[in-house]
Motif scaffolding. Structure first.
Motif, PDB file in Angstrom:
ATOM      1  N   PHE A 207      -7.649  -4.072  -7.201  1.00 23.40           N
ATOM      2  CA  PHE A 207      -6.198  -4.165  -7.419  1.00 23.40           C
ATOM      3  C   PHE A 207      -5.707  -5.572  -7.084  1.00 23.40           C
ATOM      4  CE2 PHE A 207      -1.820  -4.017  -5.954  1.00 23.40           C
ATOM      5  CZ  PHE A 207      -1.193  -3.333  -6.986  1.00 23.40           C
ATOM      6  N   TRP A 208      -6.154  -6.102  -5.940  1.00 25.39           N
ATOM      7  CA  TRP A 208      -5.729  -7.454  -5.578  1.00 25.39           C
ATOM      8  C   TRP A 208      -6.242  -8.478  -6.579  1.00 25.39           C
ATOM      9  CZ3 TRP A 208      -2.005  -6.442  -2.698  1.00 25.39           C
ATOM     10  CH2 TRP A 208      -2.062  -5.561  -1.604  1.00 25.39           C
TER      11      TRP A 208
ATOM     12  N   ASP B  94      -0.089   4.658  -5.825  1.00 25.03           N
ATOM     13  CA  ASP B  94      -1.306   4.868  -6.617  1.00 25.03           C
ATOM     14  C   ASP B  94      -1.654   3.560  -7.296  1.00 25.03           C
ATOM     15  OD1 ASP B  94      -3.296   5.504  -8.410  1.00 25.03           O
ATOM     16  OD2 ASP B  94      -2.451   7.466  -8.914  1.00 25.03           O
ATOM     17  N   HIS B  95      -2.701   2.914  -6.830  1.00 23.17           N
ATOM     18  CA  HIS B  95      -3.044   1.582  -7.338  1.00 23.17           C
ATOM     19  C   HIS B  95      -3.816   1.620  -8.649  1.00 23.17           C
ATOM     20  CE1 HIS B  95      -2.088   1.001  -3.050  1.00 23.17           C
ATOM     21  NE2 HIS B  95      -1.534  -0.115  -3.500  1.00 23.17           N
ATOM     22  N   ASP B  96      -4.007   2.810  -9.196  1.00 23.06           N
ATOM     23  CA  ASP B  96      -4.535   2.931 -10.554  1.00 23.06           C
ATOM     24  C   ASP B  96      -3.417   2.963 -11.594  1.00 23.06           C
ATOM     25  OD1 ASP B  96      -7.216   3.031  -9.795  1.00 23.06           O
ATOM     26  OD2 ASP B  96      -7.112   5.197  -9.404  1.00 23.06           O
TER      27      ASP B  96
ATOM     28  N   VAL C  18       2.600   0.169 -10.988  1.00 21.53           N
ATOM     29  CA  VAL C  18       2.522  -0.324  -9.609  1.00 21.53           C
ATOM     30  C   VAL C  18       2.020  -1.758  -9.601  1.00 21.53           C
ATOM     31  CG1 VAL C  18       1.361  -0.021  -7.392  1.00 21.53           C
ATOM     32  CG2 VAL C  18       2.257   1.965  -8.615  1.00 21.53           C
ATOM     33  N   LEU C  19       0.990  -2.043 -10.383  1.00 25.54           N
ATOM     34  CA  LEU C  19       0.483  -3.402 -10.485  1.00 25.54           C
ATOM     35  C   LEU C  19       1.572  -4.341 -10.990  1.00 25.54           C
ATOM     36  CD1 LEU C  19      -1.859  -5.443 -10.372  1.00 25.54           C
ATOM     37  CD2 LEU C  19      -2.469  -4.715 -12.700  1.00 25.54           C
TER      38      LEU C  19
ATOM     39  N   VAL D  55       4.074  -5.085  -8.146  1.00 29.03           N
ATOM     40  CA  VAL D  55       3.570  -5.985  -7.110  1.00 29.03           C
ATOM     41  C   VAL D  55       3.519  -7.419  -7.622  1.00 29.03           C
ATOM     42  CG1 VAL D  55       1.540  -6.565  -5.721  1.00 29.03           C
ATOM     43  CG2 VAL D  55       2.329  -4.184  -5.874  1.00 29.03           C
TER      44      VAL D  55
ATOM     45  N   VAL E 149      -6.293  -0.524   0.162  1.00 32.68           N
ATOM     46  CA  VAL E 149      -6.056  -0.755  -1.262  1.00 32.68           C
ATOM     47  C   VAL E 149      -7.377  -1.137  -1.921  1.00 32.68           C
ATOM     48  CG1 VAL E 149      -4.823  -2.211  -2.932  1.00 32.68           C
ATOM     49  CG2 VAL E 149      -3.688  -1.511  -0.795  1.00 32.68           C
TER      50      VAL E 149
ATOM     51  N   SER F  12     -12.079  -8.870  -3.934  1.00 29.97           N
ATOM     52  CA  SER F  12     -10.623  -8.866  -4.105  1.00 29.97           C
ATOM     53  C   SER F  12     -10.069 -10.173  -4.644  1.00 29.97           C
ATOM     54  CB  SER F  12      -9.945  -8.585  -2.755  1.00 29.97           C
ATOM     55  OG  SER F  12     -10.184  -9.659  -1.846  1.00 29.97           O
TER      56      SER F  12
ATOM     57  N   ASN G 121       0.818  -1.203   0.000  1.00 35.80           N
ATOM     58  CA  ASN G 121       0.000   0.000   0.000  1.00 35.80           C
ATOM     59  C   ASN G 121       0.856   1.258   0.000  1.00 35.80           C
ATOM     60  OD1 ASN G 121      -2.555   1.597   0.503  1.00 35.80           O
ATOM     61  ND2 ASN G 121      -1.374   2.138   2.330  1.00 35.80           N
TER      62      ASN G 121
ATOM     63  N   TRP H 109       3.602   6.767  -9.857  1.00 34.03           N
ATOM     64  CA  TRP H 109       3.465   5.630  -8.950  1.00 34.03           C
ATOM     65  C   TRP H 109       2.743   6.007  -7.652  1.00 34.03           C
ATOM     66  CZ3 TRP H 109       6.943   0.935  -8.314  1.00 34.03           C
ATOM     67  CH2 TRP H 109       7.451   0.505  -9.532  1.00 34.03           C
TER      68      TRP H 109
END
Length: 452
Positions: A194-195, A157-159, A163-164, A167, A190, A227, A106, A127
């Motif tokens: 995203f998950w 920033d999970h958009d 970043v995706l 992870v 989060v 999720s 996060n 990011w």
């Protein structure tokens, strides 16, 4: 859920504290400290306790406490290096222990390399979430959101697709190196989608991995559904256990167990009575005689149970809301089990007894618990196998100042464990069938009845 997780009982360790590591990152020129070998010396202890997995706190390079990550692909030099991790993972695997890693996805520390470029590089800046009112430091441009007001923790920033991608690479890397799954820190902060997007890419390569999110409040079942996680942390049950015992109000526990049963219809929560973020159970309880009650509930209701290191030795420690306020609940352990104080042995034996009971009745992971008898200070918990309702365990709780004769249907059941260690196991089972009877539980005592 990964099939092996049905039988998981975790020993949770906060490695930086457990090994007595420095409070802050080592200077660049300092030699690596090979402290994972200290933790390796305790693997047999975890097995003898009855656990089948080791839930590790942060082990990746960070600025201070591990939750301000600076390099997700590097073992924190205060703990060791890649070779130490590989050796540790192999030693755990040789003992049949699964490894659950702590993924802090996060937020990151301000020394995270991408963030250090954010002031001059728009691609790096993308990011991180922006907050026009947030302060900054020289070179970072300022205006970045932080995690719950902690200046040193910059929110990702999970958009942002990068970043995706990052992870997914991190998860894949350490699962390939021997981890069995991930505990996802601050998962509640989060977006659930995203998950789901991350796991859709990770699971095909690691179909046996298990993923649990840290979720404190809210609709647990909805978050799991949205999720794609296997589980979330059961903070509601944690709170109800100690609070109901402290207040002499077992109706609170009953209400939560009803909700807990509804959750078990869709997923299996991670259950606990202590972890690295909360005051220790031995300090939280107003009456230390009720520690066994809390453990009896933990190990006889549905869920995947976790024991926080030191709780099995009756360690005390109060979490405080200040800088360094977690230190009291994240202490160093000695070099070997033989160096522990003998004062913790009775609680250690109690953990072994109740974990042993749990392992002998593995169906309890999905048990549904009803309360056929309940008042403020006494209760009977009946945990049944949903696939075979005839298979059941009764947990009798008494927090009253006098013995209580509690009504039970104990046909075919015997005393498996009780607050009087010498009472367990005791006597032949009652005659088959659900014949109404009573069972006397001593003042501030507990008993577990079940099939022999």
């Amino acid at each position: 859920m990964a099939p092996w997780a049905d039988h998981a009982i975790w020993w949770q360790v906060y490695p930086l504290g457990f090994t007595g590591a420095e409070a802050a990152a080592l200077p660049p020129q300092a030699p690596v400290r090979h402290r994972l070998r200290h933790l390796e010396a305790w693997l047999d202890y975890a097995v003898e306790l009855g656990c089948s997995g080791l839930q590790l706190g942060p082990v990746f390079a960070s600025e201070t406490h591990g939750y301000d990550t600076v390099d997700h692909f590097r073992i924190d030099p205060r703990l060791g290096d890649d070779a130490d991790f590989d050796r540790f993972a192999a030693a755990a695997r040789d003992r049949g222990l699964h490894l659950l890693l702590d993924g802090v996805f996060n937020h990151v520390g301000r020394a995270f390399p991408v963030f250090r470029r954010a002031g001059a590089d728009p691609r790096a800046a993308a990011w991180f979430r922006r907050d026009a009112g947030a302060g900054g430091e020289a070179g970072d441009g300022g205006g970045y959101a932080t995690f719950e007001g902690h200046h040193r923790l910059v929110a990702l920033d999970h958009d942002e697709p990068a970043v995706l991608d990052h992870v997914v690479r991190v998860m894949d890397h350490w699962l390939s190196r021997g981890a069995s799954g991930w505990r996802l820190d601050a998962a509640y902060a989060v977006p659930a989608r995203f998950w789901r997007e991350a796991l859709e890419r990770v699971r095909p390569r690691h179909p046996g991995a298990w993923f649990v999110g840290e979720v404190i409040h809210g609709d647990y079942a909805a978050y799991v559904r949205e999720s794609g996680l296997d589980s979330v942390t059961q903070y509601e049950l944690w709170k109800a256990i100690w609070s109901s015992l402290n207040d002499g109000n077992l109706h609170e526990l009953a209400w939560t167990l009803d909700r807990h049963g509804a959750l078990l219809e869709t997923f299996t929560p991670l259950t606990f009575v202590g972890n690295h973020d909360v005051t220790r159970l031995a300090s939280r309880l107003a009456d230390r005689r009720h520690l066994g009650h809390a453990l009896a509930v933990l190990f006889t209701v549905g869920g995947v149970p976790s024991v926080y290191y030191g709780d099995e030795q009756a360690f005390t420690g109060v979490k405080e809301e200040r800088e360094g306020g977690d230190d009291a609940v994240r202490p160093a352990f000695p070099g070997s089990p033989g160096e522990l104080s003998p004062l913790g042995r009775p609680v250690h034996r109690l953990h072994r007894r109740l974990i042993g009971l749990r392992r002998r009745h593995p169906w309890l992971v999905r048990a549904r618990t009803a309360l056929p008898y309940l008042d403020n200070r006494a209760a009977v918990l009946e945990s049944c196998d949903p696939a075979d309702p005839g298979r059941r365990v009764l947990t009798l709780l008494n927090v009253d100042d006098r013995p209580r004769r509690l009504p039970v249907e104990a046909g075919g059941l015997a005393v498996l464990e009780s607050s009087a260690e010498g009472d367990a196991p005791a006597g032949p089972p009652a005659a088959p069938g659900r014949t109404p009877s009573t069972h006397t539980v001593p003042a501030h005592g507990w008993t577990v009845l079940g099939p022999r």
